[in-house]
Design a protein around this motif. Sequence first.
Motif, PDB file in Angstrom:
ATOM      1  N   ILE A 120      50.827  36.012  37.433  1.00 20.92           N
ATOM      2  CA  ILE A 120      51.911  36.673  37.703  1.00 20.92           C
ATOM      3  C   ILE A 120      53.299  36.206  37.446  1.00 20.92           C
ATOM      4  O   ILE A 120      53.463  36.466  36.488  1.00 20.92           O
ATOM      5  CB  ILE A 120      51.812  37.495  39.074  1.00 20.92           C
ATOM      6  CG1 ILE A 120      50.982  38.199  38.577  1.00 20.92           C
ATOM      7  CG2 ILE A 120      53.158  37.799  39.478  1.00 20.92           C
ATOM      8  CD1 ILE A 120      51.650  40.024  40.020  1.00 20.92           C
ATOM      9  N   CYS A 149      52.174  41.647  45.973  1.00 26.27           N
ATOM     10  CA  CYS A 149      51.404  42.418  45.548  1.00 26.27           C
ATOM     11  C   CYS A 149      52.175  43.167  46.312  1.00 26.27           C
ATOM     12  O   CYS A 149      50.917  45.009  45.684  1.00 26.27           O
ATOM     13  CB  CYS A 149      50.679  41.318  46.148  1.00 26.27           C
ATOM     14  SG  CYS A 149      50.229  39.398  45.194  1.00 26.27           S
ATOM     15  N   CYS A 204      52.490  46.957  44.007  1.00 27.95           N
ATOM     16  CA  CYS A 204      51.632  48.236  43.326  1.00 27.95           C
ATOM     17  C   CYS A 204      50.436  48.073  43.905  1.00 27.95           C
ATOM     18  O   CYS A 204      50.074  49.544  44.099  1.00 27.95           O
ATOM     19  CB  CYS A 204      51.313  46.203  42.275  1.00 27.95           C
ATOM     20  SG  CYS A 204      52.640  47.019  41.680  1.00 27.95           S
ATOM     21  N   HIS A 205      49.990  47.284  45.289  1.00 27.63           N
ATOM     22  CA  HIS A 205      48.410  47.456  45.859  1.00 27.63           C
ATOM     23  C   HIS A 205      49.251  48.001  47.357  1.00 27.63           C
ATOM     24  O   HIS A 205      49.571  46.837  48.252  1.00 27.63           O
ATOM     25  CB  HIS A 205      48.185  46.364  46.035  1.00 27.63           C
ATOM     26  CG  HIS A 205      47.145  45.743  44.285  1.00 27.63           C
ATOM     27  ND1 HIS A 205      46.059  46.344  44.158  1.00 27.63           N
ATOM     28  CD2 HIS A 205      47.723  44.477  43.538  1.00 27.63           C
ATOM     29  CE1 HIS A 205      46.278  45.907  42.865  1.00 27.63           C
ATOM     30  NE2 HIS A 205      47.303  44.560  42.587  1.00 27.63           N
ATOM     31  N   ILE A 236      43.566  49.502  42.719  1.00 27.13           N
ATOM     32  CA  ILE A 236      44.506  50.862  42.512  1.00 27.13           C
ATOM     33  C   ILE A 236      44.129  51.274  41.365  1.00 27.13           C
ATOM     34  O   ILE A 236      43.489  50.085  40.195  1.00 27.13           O
ATOM     35  CB  ILE A 236      45.797  50.410  43.347  1.00 27.13           C
ATOM     36  CG1 ILE A 236      46.315  48.666  41.623  1.00 27.13           C
ATOM     37  CG2 ILE A 236      46.695  50.720  43.945  1.00 27.13           C
ATOM     38  CD1 ILE A 236      47.730  48.578  41.664  1.00 27.13           C
ATOM     39  N   GLY A 275      45.593  51.302  37.304  1.00 22.84           N
ATOM     40  CA  GLY A 275      46.033  50.949  36.219  1.00 22.84           C
ATOM     41  C   GLY A 275      46.571  52.745  35.039  1.00 22.84           C
ATOM     42  O   GLY A 275      46.079  52.286  34.304  1.00 22.84           O
ATOM     43  N   ILE A 297      47.009  49.737  30.629  1.00 19.12           N
ATOM     44  CA  ILE A 297      46.668  48.788  30.154  1.00 19.12           C
ATOM     45  C   ILE A 297      45.562  48.044  29.299  1.00 19.12           C
ATOM     46  O   ILE A 297      44.797  47.676  29.546  1.00 19.12           O
ATOM     47  CB  ILE A 297      45.931  49.109  32.096  1.00 19.12           C
ATOM     48  CG1 ILE A 297      45.278  50.114  31.815  1.00 19.12           C
ATOM     49  CG2 ILE A 297      46.814  48.587  32.745  1.00 19.12           C
ATOM     50  CD1 ILE A 297      44.017  49.712  33.514  1.00 19.12           C
ATOM     51  N   HIS A 300      49.134  42.087  35.647  1.00 18.73           N
ATOM     52  CA  HIS A 300      49.964  40.789  36.006  1.00 18.73           C
ATOM     53  C   HIS A 300      50.808  40.354  35.307  1.00 18.73           C
ATOM     54  O   HIS A 300      51.529  39.205  34.938  1.00 18.73           O
ATOM     55  CB  HIS A 300      48.710  40.806  36.580  1.00 18.73           C
ATOM     56  CG  HIS A 300      48.065  40.964  37.483  1.00 18.73           C
ATOM     57  ND1 HIS A 300      46.517  41.264  37.932  1.00 18.73           N
ATOM     58  CD2 HIS A 300      48.100  41.997  39.128  1.00 18.73           C
ATOM     59  CE1 HIS A 300      45.965  42.498  38.317  1.00 18.73           C
ATOM     60  NE2 HIS A 300      47.285  42.010  39.420  1.00 18.73           N
TER      61      HIS A 300
HETATM   62  C1  HEC Z   1      53.242  45.523  39.094  1.00 21.25           C
HETATM   63  C2  HEC Z   1      52.002  45.569  39.428  1.00 21.25           C
HETATM   64  C3  HEC Z   1      51.033  44.837  40.312  1.00 21.25           C
HETATM   65  C4  HEC Z   1      51.175  44.243  40.742  1.00 21.25           C
HETATM   66  C5  HEC Z   1      52.408  43.229  41.247  1.00 21.25           C
HETATM   67  C6  HEC Z   1      50.098  42.866  41.259  1.00 21.25           C
HETATM   68  N1  HEC Z   1      48.804  43.776  41.197  1.00 21.25           N
HETATM   69 FE1  HEC Z   1      47.147  43.087  40.932  1.00 21.25          FE
HETATM   70  N2  HEC Z   1      46.849  45.289  39.504  1.00 21.25           N
HETATM   71  C7  HEC Z   1      47.353  46.355  39.551  1.00 21.25           C
HETATM   72  C8  HEC Z   1      46.539  46.564  38.330  1.00 21.25           C
HETATM   73  C9  HEC Z   1      47.598  48.363  37.697  1.00 21.25           C
HETATM   74  C10 HEC Z   1      45.771  46.295  38.467  1.00 21.25           C
HETATM   75  C11 HEC Z   1      44.322  47.894  38.338  1.00 21.25           C
HETATM   76  C12 HEC Z   1      44.201  47.164  36.396  1.00 21.25           C
HETATM   77  C13 HEC Z   1      42.827  48.242  36.343  1.00 21.25           C
HETATM   78  O1  HEC Z   1      43.121  49.466  36.526  1.00 21.25           O
HETATM   79  O2  HEC Z   1      42.076  47.449  35.194  1.00 21.25           O
HETATM   80  C14 HEC Z   1      45.537  45.387  39.568  1.00 21.25           C
HETATM   81  C15 HEC Z   1      44.367  44.901  40.425  1.00 21.25           C
HETATM   82  C16 HEC Z   1      44.411  43.739  40.370  1.00 21.25           C
HETATM   83  C17 HEC Z   1      43.107  42.661  40.795  1.00 21.25           C
HETATM   84  C18 HEC Z   1      41.653  43.598  40.071  1.00 21.25           C
HETATM   85  C19 HEC Z   1      41.104  42.633  39.585  1.00 21.25           C
HETATM   86  C20 HEC Z   1      41.936  42.435  38.441  1.00 21.25           C
HETATM   87  O3  HEC Z   1      41.681  40.356  38.141  1.00 21.25           O
HETATM   88  O4  HEC Z   1      42.303  42.825  37.175  1.00 21.25           O
HETATM   89  C21 HEC Z   1      43.283  42.089  42.134  1.00 21.25           C
HETATM   90  C22 HEC Z   1      42.049  41.395  42.361  1.00 21.25           C
HETATM   91  C23 HEC Z   1      44.562  42.434  42.162  1.00 21.25           C
HETATM   92  N3  HEC Z   1      44.963  42.889  41.441  1.00 21.25           N
HETATM   93  C24 HEC Z   1      45.455  41.484  43.220  1.00 21.25           C
HETATM   94  C25 HEC Z   1      46.125  41.209  43.077  1.00 21.25           C
HETATM   95  C26 HEC Z   1      47.781  40.250  43.626  1.00 21.25           C
HETATM   96  C27 HEC Z   1      46.691  39.033  44.464  1.00 21.25           C
HETATM   97  C28 HEC Z   1      48.554  40.320  43.680  1.00 21.25           C
HETATM   98  C29 HEC Z   1      49.728  39.688  44.479  1.00 21.25           C
HETATM   99  C30 HEC Z   1      50.066  38.291  43.619  1.00 21.25           C
HETATM  100  C31 HEC Z   1      48.876  41.611  42.525  1.00 21.25           C
HETATM  101  N4  HEC Z   1      47.810  42.178  42.658  1.00 21.25           N
HETATM  102  C32 HEC Z   1      50.293  42.310  42.097  1.00 21.25           C
HETATM  103  C33 HEC Z   1      49.061  45.833  39.157  1.00 21.25           C
HETATM  104  C34 HEC Z   1      49.700  45.184  39.609  1.00 21.25           C
END
Ligand code: HEC
Length: 150
Positions: free
Chosen positions: A69, A79, A82-83, A100, A102, A137, A143
């Motif tokens: 990120i 984090c 979005c989550h 979640i 995407g 996506i 990220h």
């Molecule tokens: C802009 C929105 C957004 C932010 C901010 C975000 N995520 Fe995500 N993340 C997503 C989405 C959308 C997916 C699902 C992607 C998919 O459908 O394959 C995801 C998937 C994941 C996954 C699943 C595995 C992978 O690598 O895709 C993990 C673990 C994760 N996020 C952790 C985090 C963490 C920890 C943070 C903060 C450091 C974070 N995310 C910040 C949107 C976000």
Amino acid sequence: MPKIIFRLLLSFIVFVTIFIVIKQLVIPNSFGDYGHYRANSIDDNKGRTLYFKGDEKCISCHQDINDLINTDLHSEISCETCHPPKIDADTDCKVNPPKIKGTIEFCAQCHTKNAAREAIGFPNFDIKEHKGDQNCIECHNPHAPWELKE
Ligand code: HEC
Ligand code: HEC
Ligand code: HEC
Ligand code: HEC
């Protein structure tokens, strides 16, 4: 005292009494102890499970995602923006991760065309005109949105 005044006075007293009784019944305990609110609501809220953890907590286990990120323009978003924070403090993420999907709708929440976004130069556009119905996506990493898969 004329009869009519007496009756008026009597009904007035009856109504005021009913009013006071109902007021006593409907006003909750502890209302007004500190101010114009129910003081017990503070304890009620303190008793609720705290779901929001903050980035530091997530990063303590997901350092890799944080590193990713920080390389790109989504670095300012936390984090749990979005989550949705739904893991109980006592529940391991492994058991109940805040997964979640995407989808186009998900990204559109922040990037769809909007006059307020336009005004501050935030990246917004007509989603359909960008890549039609293709899911975001498939090309952008959520990220690290400039890490294009195309
Ligand atoms: C802009 C929105 C957004 C932010 C901010 C975000 N995520 Fe995500 N993340 C997503 C989405 C959308 C997916 C699902 C992607 C998919 O459908 O394959 C995801 C998937 C994941 C996954 C699943 C595995 C992978 O690598 O895709 C993990 C673990 C994760 N996020 C952790 C985090 C963490 C920890 C943070 C903060 C450091 C974070 N995310 C910040 C949107 C976000
Ligand atoms: C105690 C360590 C720990 C903490 C704290 C933690 N996670 Fe996780 N998380 C894991 C583990 C272990 C998995 C399952 C293995 C994996 O997919 O990485 C996981 C899985 C996930 C997944 C699903 C991955 C997938 O494969 O779809 C997401 C999304 C996620 N975490 C986001 C978060 C967010 C957001 C936070 C902060 C609110 C957080 N995690 C806090 C350890 C943790
Ligand atoms: C919570 C709001 C939010 C969500 C959800 C979100 N973004 Fe972003 N996005 C941002 C912010 C904030 C920026 C940085 C804007 C800036 O720096 O001007 C950004 C920047 C971007 C950029 C770079 C734009 C540029 O002008 O260089 C791309 C590409 C992008 N996002 C794609 C996506 C995709 C794809 C998704 C869905 C997986 C998504 N975003 C979901 C808030 C969001
Ligand atoms: C077929 C691959 C593909 C898909 C699907 C896709 N994008 Fe893009 N996106 C790109 C490419 C390539 C660029 C850079 C050049 C351009 O604008 O076409 C870009 C640029 C962007 C930008 C920066 C625009 C700017 O003017 O700075 C944002 C924000 C963005 N995409 C968000 C999204 C969102 C949100 C979705 C889903 C609705 C999406 N993208 C779907 C490939 C894709």
